[in-house]
Design a protein around this motif. Sequence first.
Motif, PDB file in Angstrom:
ATOM      1  N   GLN A 150       0.843  -1.194   0.000  1.00 18.24           N
ATOM      2  CA  GLN A 150       0.000   0.000   0.000  1.00 18.24           C
ATOM      3  C   GLN A 150       0.877   1.243   0.000  1.00 18.24           C
ATOM      4  N   LEU A 151       0.468   2.243  -0.756  1.00 19.02           N
ATOM      5  CA  LEU A 151       1.188   3.497  -0.835  1.00 19.02           C
ATOM      6  C   LEU A 151       0.238   4.641  -0.486  1.00 19.02           C
ATOM      7  N   LEU A 160      -2.081  22.924  -1.146  1.00 17.81           N
ATOM      8  CA  LEU A 160      -1.988  24.235  -1.803  1.00 17.81           C
ATOM      9  C   LEU A 160      -0.562  24.754  -1.689  1.00 17.81           C
ATOM     10  N   VAL A 161       0.001  25.135  -2.817  1.00 13.51           N
ATOM     11  CA  VAL A 161       1.356  25.673  -2.873  1.00 13.51           C
ATOM     12  C   VAL A 161       1.318  26.970  -3.679  1.00 13.51           C
ATOM     13  N   LYS A 162       2.082  27.948  -3.250  1.00 15.58           N
ATOM     14  CA  LYS A 162       2.104  29.231  -3.962  1.00 15.58           C
ATOM     15  C   LYS A 162       3.092  29.182  -5.129  1.00 15.58           C
ATOM     16  N   PRO A 163       2.817  29.921  -6.181  1.00 15.04           N
ATOM     17  CA  PRO A 163       3.750  29.971  -7.306  1.00 15.04           C
ATOM     18  C   PRO A 163       5.146  30.363  -6.857  1.00 15.04           C
ATOM     19  N   SER A 164       6.139  29.765  -7.487  1.00 12.25           N
ATOM     20  CA  SER A 164       7.571  29.940  -7.252  1.00 12.25           C
ATOM     21  C   SER A 164       8.081  29.146  -6.052  1.00 12.25           C
ATOM     22  N   GLN A 165       7.185  28.582  -5.249  1.00 10.08           N
ATOM     23  CA  GLN A 165       7.614  27.795  -4.097  1.00 10.08           C
ATOM     24  C   GLN A 165       7.957  26.362  -4.513  1.00 10.08           C
ATOM     25  N   THR A 166       8.411  25.580  -3.545  1.00  8.53           N
ATOM     26  CA  THR A 166       8.740  24.176  -3.785  1.00  8.53           C
ATOM     27  C   THR A 166       7.645  23.280  -3.240  1.00  8.53           C
ATOM     28  N   LEU A 167       7.156  22.421  -4.103  1.00  2.32           N
ATOM     29  CA  LEU A 167       6.158  21.420  -3.730  1.00  2.32           C
ATOM     30  C   LEU A 167       6.893  20.230  -3.136  1.00  2.32           C
ATOM     31  N   SER A 168       6.430  19.758  -1.977  1.00  2.20           N
ATOM     32  CA  SER A 168       7.062  18.614  -1.338  1.00  2.20           C
ATOM     33  C   SER A 168       5.995  17.606  -0.928  1.00  2.20           C
ATOM     34  N   LEU A 169       6.129  16.385  -1.406  1.00  2.00           N
ATOM     35  CA  LEU A 169       5.193  15.313  -1.083  1.00  2.00           C
ATOM     36  C   LEU A 169       5.964  14.092  -0.586  1.00  2.00           C
ATOM     37  N   THR A 170       5.334  13.349   0.297  1.00  2.00           N
ATOM     38  CA  THR A 170       5.919  12.120   0.835  1.00  2.00           C
ATOM     39  C   THR A 170       5.008  10.946   0.534  1.00  2.00           C
ATOM     40  N   CYS A 171       5.616   9.824   0.179  1.00  2.87           N
ATOM     41  CA  CYS A 171       4.888   8.581  -0.029  1.00  2.87           C
ATOM     42  C   CYS A 171       5.315   7.594   1.050  1.00  2.87           C
ATOM     43  N   PHE A 183      11.218  -0.147  -8.450  1.00  2.00           N
ATOM     44  CA  PHE A 183      11.368   1.290  -8.616  1.00  2.00           C
ATOM     45  C   PHE A 183      10.142   1.969  -8.045  1.00  2.00           C
ATOM     46  N   TRP A 184      10.363   3.112  -7.427  1.00  2.00           N
ATOM     47  CA  TRP A 184       9.303   3.834  -6.739  1.00  2.00           C
ATOM     48  C   TRP A 184       9.178   5.208  -7.390  1.00  2.00           C
ATOM     49  N   SER A 185       8.027   5.419  -7.995  1.00  2.00           N
ATOM     50  CA  SER A 185       7.845   6.577  -8.875  1.00  2.00           C
ATOM     51  C   SER A 185       6.879   7.620  -8.340  1.00  2.00           C
ATOM     52  N   TRP A 186       7.010   8.802  -8.917  1.00  2.00           N
ATOM     53  CA  TRP A 186       6.016   9.858  -8.797  1.00  2.00           C
ATOM     54  C   TRP A 186       5.420  10.101 -10.183  1.00  2.00           C
ATOM     55  N   ILE A 187       4.101  10.178 -10.206  1.00  2.00           N
ATOM     56  CA  ILE A 187       3.346  10.371 -11.435  1.00  2.00           C
ATOM     57  C   ILE A 187       2.318  11.463 -11.139  1.00  2.00           C
ATOM     58  N   ARG A 188       1.925  12.205 -12.153  1.00  2.00           N
ATOM     59  CA  ARG A 188       0.896  13.204 -11.929  1.00  2.00           C
ATOM     60  C   ARG A 188      -0.067  13.266 -13.107  1.00  2.00           C
ATOM     61  N   GLN A 189      -1.237  13.803 -12.838  1.00  2.00           N
ATOM     62  CA  GLN A 189      -2.221  13.991 -13.894  1.00  2.00           C
ATOM     63  C   GLN A 189      -2.880  15.342 -13.711  1.00  2.00           C
ATOM     64  N   SER A 190      -2.670  16.207 -14.681  1.00  2.00           N
ATOM     65  CA  SER A 190      -3.304  17.527 -14.691  1.00  2.00           C
ATOM     66  C   SER A 190      -4.654  17.426 -15.388  1.00  2.00           C
ATOM     67  N   ARG A 240      14.770   9.413  -0.349  1.00  2.00           N
ATOM     68  CA  ARG A 240      14.091   8.404   0.450  1.00  2.00           C
ATOM     69  C   ARG A 240      14.610   8.398   1.879  1.00  2.00           C
ATOM     70  N   ASP A 241      13.779   7.856   2.769  1.00  2.00           N
ATOM     71  CA  ASP A 241      14.156   7.598   4.157  1.00  2.00           C
ATOM     72  C   ASP A 241      13.839   6.128   4.400  1.00  2.00           C
ATOM     73  N   THR A 242      14.852   5.304   4.330  1.00  2.00           N
ATOM     74  CA  THR A 242      14.614   3.865   4.449  1.00  2.00           C
ATOM     75  C   THR A 242      14.158   3.468   5.852  1.00  2.00           C
ATOM     76  N   SER A 243      14.545   4.256   6.864  1.00  2.00           N
ATOM     77  CA  SER A 243      14.136   3.934   8.238  1.00  2.00           C
ATOM     78  C   SER A 243      12.629   4.096   8.419  1.00  2.00           C
ATOM     79  N   LYS A 244      12.035   4.966   7.595  1.00  2.00           N
ATOM     80  CA  LYS A 244      10.586   5.201   7.670  1.00  2.00           C
ATOM     81  C   LYS A 244       9.839   4.538   6.513  1.00  2.00           C
ATOM     82  N   ASN A 245      10.582   3.912   5.615  1.00  2.00           N
ATOM     83  CA  ASN A 245       9.995   3.308   4.418  1.00  2.00           C
ATOM     84  C   ASN A 245       9.183   4.337   3.625  1.00  2.00           C
ATOM     85  N   GLN A 246       9.805   5.483   3.405  1.00  2.00           N
ATOM     86  CA  GLN A 246       9.159   6.592   2.693  1.00  2.00           C
ATOM     87  C   GLN A 246      10.066   7.105   1.582  1.00  2.00           C
ATOM     88  N   PHE A 247       9.460   7.667   0.559  1.00  5.75           N
ATOM     89  CA  PHE A 247      10.225   8.416  -0.419  1.00  5.75           C
ATOM     90  C   PHE A 247       9.502   9.725  -0.717  1.00  5.75           C
TER      91      PHE A 247
END
Length: 120
Positions: free
Chosen positions: A3-4, A11-22, A35-42, A73-80
Amino acid sequence: QVQLQESGPGLVKPSQTLSLTCTVSGGSITTSSYFWSWIRQSPGRELEWMGAISFSGGTYYSPSLRSRTSISRDTSKNQFTLQLSSVTPEDTAVYYCARSSRVRGPHDYRGQGTQVTVSS
């Protein structure tokens, strides 16, 4: 069953950095050959593969996003994690994390997705 689950600000403001964790459960992100990917759909667009991190920590990026994307990635938390810098409204999308046995897919497991809107 793997499970992921994506998490991060919606919400992120223009010019800022978007940060997401899986966060991955039911399997380790260090398990060989995955392999562990990030995908998006606009809105109105097809799924776009953004990049991936391998079981050994190697990273791969879409050429069109390479200059703005970082996956770690953070292998101790099993996150990327995904970081996308200098965002614009064009980066508004549903972002998914997913697993595959090849760099770009096909993906056998995918999170439910998280909506990210870029707006001031």
